[in-house]
Design a protein around this motif. Structure first.
Motif, PDB file in Angstrom:
ATOM      1  N   TRP A 103       0.826  -1.211   0.000  1.00  0.00           N
ATOM      2  CA  TRP A 103       0.000   0.000   0.000  1.00  0.00           C
ATOM      3  C   TRP A 103       0.862   1.263   0.000  1.00  0.00           C
ATOM      4  CZ3 TRP A 103      -4.676  -0.361  -1.532  1.00  0.00           C
ATOM      5  CH2 TRP A 103      -5.456  -1.477  -1.241  1.00  0.00           C
ATOM      6  N   GLN A 104       2.024   1.181   0.652  1.00  0.00           N
ATOM      7  CA  GLN A 104       2.924   2.341   0.665  1.00  0.00           C
ATOM      8  C   GLN A 104       3.466   2.621  -0.731  1.00  0.00           C
ATOM      9  OE1 GLN A 104       6.711   1.967   2.797  1.00  0.00           O
ATOM     10  NE2 GLN A 104       6.255   3.896   3.842  1.00  0.00           N
ATOM     11  N   SER A 105       3.779   1.570  -1.485  1.00  0.00           N
ATOM     12  CA  SER A 105       4.287   1.755  -2.842  1.00  0.00           C
ATOM     13  C   SER A 105       3.231   2.356  -3.759  1.00  0.00           C
ATOM     14  CB  SER A 105       4.756   0.409  -3.412  1.00  0.00           C
ATOM     15  OG  SER A 105       3.666  -0.495  -3.533  1.00  0.00           O
ATOM     16  N   LEU A 106       1.962   2.157  -3.420  1.00  0.00           N
ATOM     17  CA  LEU A 106       0.869   2.749  -4.199  1.00  0.00           C
ATOM     18  C   LEU A 106       0.533   4.167  -3.731  1.00  0.00           C
ATOM     19  CD1 LEU A 106      -1.551  -0.335  -4.424  1.00  0.00           C
ATOM     20  CD2 LEU A 106      -0.063   0.562  -6.230  1.00  0.00           C
ATOM     21  N   GLY A 107       1.176   4.603  -2.659  1.00  0.00           N
ATOM     22  CA  GLY A 107       0.930   5.946  -2.137  1.00  0.00           C
ATOM     23  C   GLY A 107      -0.420   6.107  -1.471  1.00  0.00           C
ATOM     24  N   LEU A 108      -0.936   5.015  -0.882  1.00  0.00           N
ATOM     25  CA  LEU A 108      -2.274   5.054  -0.296  1.00  0.00           C
ATOM     26  C   LEU A 108      -2.273   4.955   1.223  1.00  0.00           C
ATOM     27  CD1 LEU A 108      -4.157   2.790  -2.865  1.00  0.00           C
ATOM     28  CD2 LEU A 108      -4.250   5.285  -2.650  1.00  0.00           C
ATOM     29  N   ILE A 109      -1.086   5.112   1.831  1.00  0.00           N
ATOM     30  CA  ILE A 109      -1.032   5.178   3.285  1.00  0.00           C
ATOM     31  C   ILE A 109      -1.686   6.483   3.753  1.00  0.00           C
ATOM     32  CG2 ILE A 109       0.499   5.253   5.290  1.00  0.00           C
ATOM     33  CD1 ILE A 109       0.346   2.547   3.933  1.00  0.00           C
ATOM     34  N   ASN A 110      -2.303   6.452   4.912  1.00  0.00           N
ATOM     35  CA  ASN A 110      -3.059   7.580   5.460  1.00  0.00           C
ATOM     36  C   ASN A 110      -4.315   7.866   4.622  1.00  0.00           C
ATOM     37  OD1 ASN A 110      -3.498   9.541   7.458  1.00  0.00           O
ATOM     38  ND2 ASN A 110      -2.622  11.153   6.173  1.00  0.00           N
ATOM     39  N   SER A 111      -4.892   6.784   4.086  1.00  0.00           N
ATOM     40  CA  SER A 111      -6.176   6.879   3.392  1.00  0.00           C
ATOM     41  C   SER A 111      -7.020   5.674   3.810  1.00  0.00           C
ATOM     42  CB  SER A 111      -5.988   6.895   1.875  1.00  0.00           C
ATOM     43  OG  SER A 111      -5.596   5.628   1.403  1.00  0.00           O
ATOM     44  N   TYR A 112      -8.283   5.703   3.427  1.00  0.00           N
ATOM     45  CA  TYR A 112      -9.182   4.606   3.788  1.00  0.00           C
ATOM     46  C   TYR A 112      -9.084   3.429   2.821  1.00  0.00           C
ATOM     47  CZ  TYR A 112     -11.351   8.083   6.841  1.00  0.00           C
ATOM     48  OH  TYR A 112     -11.581   9.032   7.798  1.00  0.00           O
ATOM     49  N   ALA A 113      -8.330   3.584   1.746  1.00  0.00           N
ATOM     50  CA  ALA A 113      -8.236   2.522   0.732  1.00  0.00           C
ATOM     51  C   ALA A 113      -7.745   1.189   1.305  1.00  0.00           C
ATOM     52  CB  ALA A 113      -7.329   2.979  -0.409  1.00  0.00           C
ATOM     53  N   PRO A 114      -6.663   1.162   2.112  1.00  0.00           N
ATOM     54  CA  PRO A 114      -6.219  -0.142   2.646  1.00  0.00           C
ATOM     55  C   PRO A 114      -7.249  -0.811   3.542  1.00  0.00           C
ATOM     56  CG  PRO A 114      -4.501   1.521   2.877  1.00  0.00           C
ATOM     57  CD  PRO A 114      -5.749   2.247   2.495  1.00  0.00           C
ATOM     58  N   LEU A 115      -8.176  -0.049   4.075  1.00  0.00           N
ATOM     59  CA  LEU A 115      -9.177  -0.596   4.989  1.00  0.00           C
ATOM     60  C   LEU A 115     -10.447  -1.030   4.268  1.00  0.00           C
ATOM     61  CD1 LEU A 115      -8.802   2.095   7.802  1.00  0.00           C
ATOM     62  CD2 LEU A 115      -7.710  -0.156   7.702  1.00  0.00           C
ATOM     63  N   ILE A 116     -10.707  -0.477   3.079  1.00  0.00           N
ATOM     64  CA  ILE A 116     -11.962  -0.743   2.375  1.00  0.00           C
ATOM     65  C   ILE A 116     -11.761  -1.594   1.123  1.00  0.00           C
ATOM     66  CG2 ILE A 116     -13.900   0.329   1.153  1.00  0.00           C
ATOM     67  CD1 ILE A 116     -13.631   2.739   2.963  1.00  0.00           C
ATOM     68  N   VAL A 117     -10.743  -1.252   0.329  1.00  0.00           N
ATOM     69  CA  VAL A 117     -10.556  -1.914  -0.981  1.00  0.00           C
ATOM     70  C   VAL A 117     -10.418  -3.433  -0.867  1.00  0.00           C
ATOM     71  CG1 VAL A 117      -9.012  -2.097  -2.978  1.00  0.00           C
ATOM     72  CG2 VAL A 117      -9.641   0.153  -2.070  1.00  0.00           C
ATOM     73  N   PRO A 118      -9.648  -3.998   0.103  1.00  0.00           N
ATOM     74  CA  PRO A 118      -9.537  -5.465   0.170  1.00  0.00           C
ATOM     75  C   PRO A 118     -10.877  -6.180   0.290  1.00  0.00           C
ATOM     76  CG  PRO A 118      -7.851  -4.452   1.533  1.00  0.00           C
ATOM     77  CD  PRO A 118      -8.758  -3.347   1.085  1.00  0.00           C
TER      78      PRO A 118
END
Length: 278
Positions: free
Chosen positions: A131-146
């Motif tokens: 998720w860090q390589s995608l630049g999505l840390i500090n967003s809700y994406a890692p918590l919702i997208v999976p």
């Protein structure tokens, strides 16, 4: 067995159930009781069973000290997104594994089940790096997208086992009438599996609502914090606002209790109907 002995057995059974219920309810009573006390009353010995006086301000302090309303909205966004993704992906994946025939289906399902053996700590760092390589840390994406890509292996397994208990003659009847798998899934499977899907939804809601580790790892901005992280801020390294913490915990747990009370009948029915069939 005589009527007298049968009655005594029932009395003993009810006594055991009542005692067990009281033991299970005691932590919740202690939470309610402590939420209405100040610090001195909470640690008073011998302990007070009823607050005297009642400290109602404990229920106001969380909203004055922290943006608790914002935390509630953040949690709700994550819960709704995760719930939608889990129900969509789990039902579709379970249908594919149970009602459709394709090459390697059973092998893929077996591999999927093995992933349940991996502890969360093992996959935490690789997932974070991804998720860090995608630049999505500090967003809700890692918590919702999976949730939109499986929604949990256990959910798929549970629904698959339930789908397999439904007679395949229903599928054949739809094919005879000119229908397809989409028709079977939307018109037959989903209506018949309403209780099982509701069980998955309730479990997903509770797990996401109470999730602490996920938001702690991926969220850095305080404006994006959830209720679980907000609770932690009432407890410092050297001191804790126990009365306010208990009141805030009670506020957070009430929606889950209310949801369980409303859907209790469907939850029990779904668990009873969701059998394990190979």
């Amino acid at each position: 067995m005589t009527t007298f002995a049968f009655r005594w057995q029932r009395v003993l059974l009810y006594a055991v159930l009542i005692i067990g219920s009281l033991l299970c309810l005691f932590p919740f009573y202690w939470l309610v009781r402590s939420s209405m006390m100040d610090l001195a009353q909470i640690f008073e010995m011998p302990p007070k069973w009823i607050p005297e006086p009642f400290v109602w301000r404990n229920f106001i302090e969380p909203f004055e000290q922290l943006p608790f309303g914002r935390y509630f909205l953040n949690t709700l966004i994550i819960v709704v997104g995760t719930l939608i993704g889990t129900l969509l992906s789990s039902t579709i994946a379970a249908y594919s594994f149970s009602r459709m025939k394709w090459v390697g289906r059973d092998k893929v399902f077996a591999i999927l089940l093995t992933s349940m053996m991996l502890p969360f700590a093992v996959t935490l760092i690789p997932t974070f790096i991804g998720w860090q390589s995608l630049g999505l840390i500090n967003s809700y994406a890692p918590l919702i997208v999976p949730a939109f890509f499986g929604g949990g292996v256990f959910n798929i397994f549970l629904l698959r086992q339930f789908y397999m208990t439904l007679p395949r003659e229903l599928d054949e009847a739809v094919f005879v009438d000119g229908g397809n798998h989409f028709t079977i899934f939307t018109r037959i499977i989903l209506p018949l599996s309403r209780s099982a899907v509701l069980v998955i939804g309730l479990f997903t809601f509770l797990n996401t609502w109470n999730d602490f580790m996920g938001p702690l790892v991926y969220l850095n901005d305080e404006s994006k914090f959830t209720l679980a992280i907000g609770l932690q801020q009432f407890q410092g390294m050297y001191t804790a606002q126990w009365g306010v913490l208990m009141a805030a915990s009670l506020i957070i747990v009430l929606p889950a209790i209310l949801l369980f009370v409303i859907f209790q009948r469907y939850l029990i029915e779904g668990i009873a109907l969701t059998g394990i069939k190979g």
